[in-house]
Design a protein around this motif. Structure first.
Motif, short mmCIF file in Angstrom:
data_model
loop_
_atom_site.label_atom_id
_atom_site.label_comp_id
_atom_site.label_asym_id
_atom_site.label_seq_id
_atom_site.Cartn_x
_atom_site.Cartn_y
_atom_site.Cartn_z
N ASP A 354 0.98 -1.56 0.36
CA ASP A 354 0.23 0.00 -0.32
C ASP A 354 1.26 1.21 -0.41
OD1 ASP A 354 1.18 -0.90 2.54
OD2 ASP A 354 -1.42 0.18 3.81
N ARG A 355 2.30 1.36 0.91
CA ARG A 355 2.44 1.84 0.90
C ARG A 355 4.51 2.08 0.28
NH1 ARG A 355 0.54 1.85 5.59
NH2 ARG A 355 1.77 1.77 6.89
N ILE A 356 5.31 2.70 0.57
CA ILE A 356 6.90 2.37 1.05
C ILE A 356 6.94 4.22 1.94
CG2 ILE A 356 9.12 2.34 0.59
CD1 ILE A 356 7.54 0.39 -0.48
N GLU A 357 7.27 3.41 3.26
CA GLU A 357 7.52 3.66 4.05
C GLU A 357 9.31 4.49 4.58
OE1 GLU A 357 5.64 6.11 6.51
OE2 GLU A 357 3.73 5.41 4.99
N ALA A 358 10.11 3.86 4.20
CA ALA A 358 11.73 3.81 3.77
C ALA A 358 12.85 3.55 3.60
CB ALA A 358 11.52 3.18 5.58
N PHE A 359 13.54 3.84 3.38
CA PHE A 359 14.56 2.90 2.78
C PHE A 359 16.04 2.40 3.75
CE2 PHE A 359 12.90 5.84 -0.24
CZ PHE A 359 13.00 5.62 -1.33
N PRO A 360 16.16 1.47 3.82
CA PRO A 360 15.62 0.39 3.12
C PRO A 360 14.30 -0.38 3.44
CG PRO A 360 17.04 -0.59 4.47
CD PRO A 360 16.89 0.62 5.47
N THR A 361 13.52 -1.01 2.40
CA THR A 361 12.52 -1.74 2.53
C THR A 361 12.92 -3.16 2.04
OG1 THR A 361 10.90 0.05 2.96
CG2 THR A 361 10.28 -2.17 1.75
N THR A 362 12.68 -4.06 3.44
CA THR A 362 13.12 -5.65 2.57
C THR A 362 11.89 -6.61 2.47
OG1 THR A 362 15.12 -5.09 4.01
CG2 THR A 362 14.63 -7.49 2.83
N VAL A 363 11.86 -6.89 1.32
CA VAL A 363 10.47 -7.78 1.35
C VAL A 363 10.68 -8.97 0.33
CG1 VAL A 363 8.05 -7.88 -0.28
CG2 VAL A 363 9.41 -5.49 -0.22
N PHE A 364 9.74 -10.30 1.42
CA PHE A 364 10.03 -11.50 0.78
C PHE A 364 8.86 -11.99 -0.02
CE2 PHE A 364 11.88 -10.41 4.97
CZ PHE A 364 13.51 -11.44 5.03
N LEU A 365 9.66 -12.47 -1.28
CA LEU A 365 8.53 -13.44 -2.22
C LEU A 365 9.38 -14.42 -2.35
CD1 LEU A 365 9.27 -10.10 -4.60
CD2 LEU A 365 7.37 -10.28 -3.22
N ASP A 366 7.35 -15.54 -2.40
CA ASP A 366 7.56 -16.55 -2.60
C ASP A 366 8.38 -17.36 -3.97
OD1 ASP A 366 5.47 -15.96 -4.58
OD2 ASP A 366 3.86 -16.89 -2.29
N ALA A 367 8.42 -18.07 -4.54
CA ALA A 367 8.50 -18.31 -5.97
C ALA A 367 7.68 -17.90 -6.94
CB ALA A 367 8.78 -20.06 -6.01
N GLU A 368 6.59 -17.58 -6.64
CA GLU A 368 5.99 -17.20 -7.69
C GLU A 368 5.80 -15.50 -7.82
OE1 GLU A 368 4.34 -19.10 -10.02
OE2 GLU A 368 5.00 -20.80 -8.88
N GLY A 369 6.89 -14.84 -7.22
CA GLY A 369 6.73 -13.59 -6.81
C GLY A 369 5.90 -12.99 -6.41
N LEU A 370 4.76 -13.55 -5.78
CA LEU A 370 4.02 -13.46 -4.95
C LEU A 370 4.32 -12.90 -3.26
CD1 LEU A 370 0.53 -15.57 -5.12
CD2 LEU A 370 1.28 -13.31 -6.54
N PRO A 371 4.17 -11.45 -2.41
CA PRO A 371 4.62 -10.81 -1.52
C PRO A 371 4.43 -11.96 -0.40
CG PRO A 371 2.78 -9.67 -2.09
CD PRO A 371 2.53 -10.16 -3.20
N ARG A 372 5.30 -12.26 0.54
CA ARG A 372 4.62 -13.05 1.85
C ARG A 372 5.20 -11.92 2.97
NH1 ARG A 372 4.33 -18.61 0.72
NH2 ARG A 372 3.77 -18.75 3.17
N SER A 373 6.30 -11.57 3.04
CA SER A 373 6.26 -10.27 4.63
C SER A 373 6.60 -9.12 3.77
CB SER A 373 7.46 -11.64 5.67
OG SER A 373 6.94 -10.06 6.54
N ALA A 374 6.81 -8.64 4.43
CA ALA A 374 7.80 -6.94 4.21
C ALA A 374 8.13 -6.43 6.10
CB ALA A 374 7.16 -5.79 3.67
#
Length: 663
Positions: A354-374
């Motif tokens: 929904d937004r980016i609040e900070a640098f860095p922001t670290t995103v965890f994606l599954d094998a299909e490219g779907l977000p699992r955590s941030a």
């Protein structure tokens, strides 16, 4: 001594007639809007080569480039695009000049710089106060930021105090200063940060004061002791957007070429994506940890990837900064240039949350490219226990996500080899067959077809003629394949190969239709297509939209108006496919919803909507003006499709073809 074990680049002996700066410790300061912003500097010269280092509390940082030319000393922090230039005076015992740091395309932070030789207190504030009055954990608030902060203060002997502030966007790294009976002062300078805190201790034990950053930021802050003070959990700040996919994005590689993030070099069983900037000290702290994780988990299928957001917008200059970032931390995982250092622009480029609040922001994606955590922000080594906790939580999350079963590159390669893959359209066709060389390396036999009349070597139908073919090496991942400038995602559920940059460029197994997922008897009829277009399953709606546009039967093409509701579908992949399909079918009644989709958060939707509009209304001035606005889009493929520049400095090169007798 500060310079022990520093490996620094140094140049140029001074002219004998000019005063050389004295070696040893210096008290340095910047003239900030809040007064002197002090820090410790040490200079050393060996055989005419100069070295420099700064200290802030327990942290010592070497200056990557130190040089003396005549009586001018230059300290260059290339990784932050910052420089101190100072004249040597007073027989080498004083330095006067300025610190300059690039903060925008043509904007600089500038502060006067001074230093005097010799050991001296950071702040000369008088007798030390009671350490217990300052020690510990504090709940803090800055007036300009509604989010809570946490101050960590650690008094030392002689009135010296170390500390940092934790905020929702990251920590303030290593602060050092002094405390008296009623006053606390802290500062930090590391080439990028120039922080100054000045606060009074109130009668009831609270702190209230001012904060200055660089040459223009001033804020008020308050704090009270609170042993359990903490921030909002950084893992709960961002919310994923339904249907948003990482593989829709594109960025510029370190070679200056444009890449889809769906391509094999960026795939993995688990992907950790860091949205960072070379200008950001917290991002430098995170990079050291990501390098550790890369070494530990790469062999287990974890792909770490960095998307850089830089300050100038000049692609060549920004790429050089990112290359310097990679060299400084010995980074071996891929880095790409994604855009400018702006949180709003980063959120538009990376619409998975929904937004980016900070640098860095670290995103965890599954094998299909779907977000699992941030994870929003980063608590670096200066935060102590918080940093330890972050490291532990990252690794626990990695282990949890790795435990999820997902197909790998071997499974994809096996599925690709079983059949030939074909697509035929109004102007020609493409065929791909997959094979391996003697060493098992993957190859593709590519065949390009055209409509050329009166040619004898016609294949796969009277109207199509084989025009050219080649065998070339390819890269394969769990998600798809790439070779040269071409890439295809493998949709295992739909059994199709789709170009991530073009919804209409798709291939299916040769014995099946263009949409194998759709049962011919159930869905691919005049009564079945409407049901498929309204189906509860996203994949069925998407494939129905594609199949309808590629169906040559008049009774099926007459169903084109039933695509209109899909231009407002909740799933971006369905919208994008529907945009392409109405353009392919010449559906002029789609004008209004296509215009609305030019503002969609998904780059795939914007790209296909503008292509459809350009195809349907080539002479419409309003359409042309709306498309022209996208020449400044955050996505490079959208910019290029709108007639602008992608930002790439070079075109993708094609692999050398393998002679047919050796294939």
């Amino acid at each position: 001594m500060l310079l022990t074990a520093l490996a620094l680049c140094t140049f140029l002996a001074q002219e004998p007639s000019k005063p050389a700066p004295a070696t040893g410790v210096w008290r340095a300061w910047l003239d900030s809007p809040g007064g002197e912003l002090p820090f410790e500097l040490e200079l050393r010269s060996t055989d005419g080569k100069w070295q420099a280092a700064f200290s802030n509390g327990p942290e010592i940082q070497g200056v990557p480039l130190t040089k003396l030319e005549g009586n001018v000393l230059t300290l260059r922090f290339g990784h932050y695009d910052a420089t101190i230039t100072a004249n040597v005076t007073a027989e080498g015992k004083r330095l006067d000049g300025e610190w300059r740091k690039l903060r925008g395309p043509s904007e600089w932070t500038v502060l006067p710089f001074h230093a005097t030789h010799g050991v001296a207190p950071r702040f000369a504030d008088g007798p030390a106060g009671d350490p217990a009055a300052f020690a510990g954990r504090w709940s803090a608030r800055f007036e300009a930021d509604p989010a809570p902060a946490v101050a960590l203060l650690d008094p030392r002997e002689g009135g010296v105090i170390y500390g940092t502030f934790l905020t929702s966007t990251g920590d303030y790294r290593y602060l050092a200063g002094t405390h008296t009976d009623k006053r606390l002062r802290l500062s930090c300078f590391d080439g990028a940060h120039a922080f100054l805190f000045d606060a009074q201790l109130g009668e009831e034990g609270g702190l209230a004061g001012d904060f200055w950053s660089g040459d223009r930021v001033h804020d008020k802050w308050r704090a009270r002791k609170q042993a359990d003070a903490k921030l909002v959990d950084p893992q709960s700040v961002l919310r994923p957007k339904p249907g948003a996919r990482f593989d829709q994005l594109s960025a510029i590689g370190m070679d200056g070429r444009l890449y889809s993030l769906a391509e094999p070099p960026f795939a993995g069983k688990l992907r950790i994506v860091s949205l960072f900037g070379s200008w950001c000290p917290n991002c430098h702290d995170e990079a050291d940890f990501l390098v550790e994780l890369d070494k530990k988990y790469r062999a287990r299928g974890v792909m770490i990837l960095g998307l850089a957001f830089e300050v100038t917008g000049d692609v060549e200059r920004d790429l050089n900064q990112v290359r310097g970032f990679a060299a400084r931390h010995s980074i071996e995982y891929p880095l790409l240039l994604a855009g400018k250092a702006d949180k709003g622009a980063a959120a538009r480029f990376f619409p998975l949350f929904d937004r980016i609040e900070a640098f860095p922001t670290t995103v965890f994606l599954d094998a299909e490219g779907l977000p699992r955590s941030a994870w929003s922000g980063y608590s670096g080594p200066a935060t102590g226990a918080e940093h330890t906790e972050l490291r532990e939580r990252f690794e626990k999350l990695i282990e949890t996500l790795l435990a999820t079963n997902s197909p790998g590159a071997a499974e994809t390669w096996g599925a690709l080899q079983k059949v030939s893959w074909l697509h035929f359209g109004a102007s020609g066709g493409l065929g791909l067959s997959f094979l391996a060389d003697a060493k098992g390396n993957p190859l593709v036999h590519e065949r390009v077809y055209g409509i050329v009349e009166d040619q004898p070597d016609v294949e796969d139908g009277d109207e199509f003629t084989l025009q050219q073919e080649r065998v070339v090496p390819i890269a394969v991942s769990n998600l798809g394949l790439s070779y040269g400038a071409r890439a295809f995602q493998f949709d295992r559920a739909a059994q199709v190969l789709v170009n991530p940059w073009d919804c209409g460029d798709r291939l299916a197994p040769n014995e099946m239709s263009c949409a194998p997922l759709l049962d011919p008897g159930q869905f691919r009829t005049a009564t079945g297509f409407p049901k498929a277009l309204r189906h509860d399953t996203t994949l069925v709606r998407r494939e129905a939209a594609a199949a309808l546009a590629l169906d040559a039967r008049a009774e099926i093409r007459a169903l084109a108006p039933q695509l209109l509701p899909l231009l407002g579908d909740s799933a971006p992949e369905v919208r994008a496919q529907a945009c392409w399909s109405v353009g392919e079918l010449g559906l002029a009644s789609a004008r209004a919803p296509l215009l609305e989709n030019l503002a969609h958060t998904s780059p795939a939707v914007r790209r296909e909507a503008l292509r459809a509009l350009a195809r349907l209304f080539p002479s419409d001035a309003e359409i042309a003006a709306a498309i022209a606005k996208l020449r400044d889009d955050v996505d490079p493929v959208v910019r290029k499709a709108a007639g602008g520049k992608s930002g790439a400095l070079a075109e993708r090169t094609e692999p050398a073809a393998i002679p047919f007798e050796n294939r």
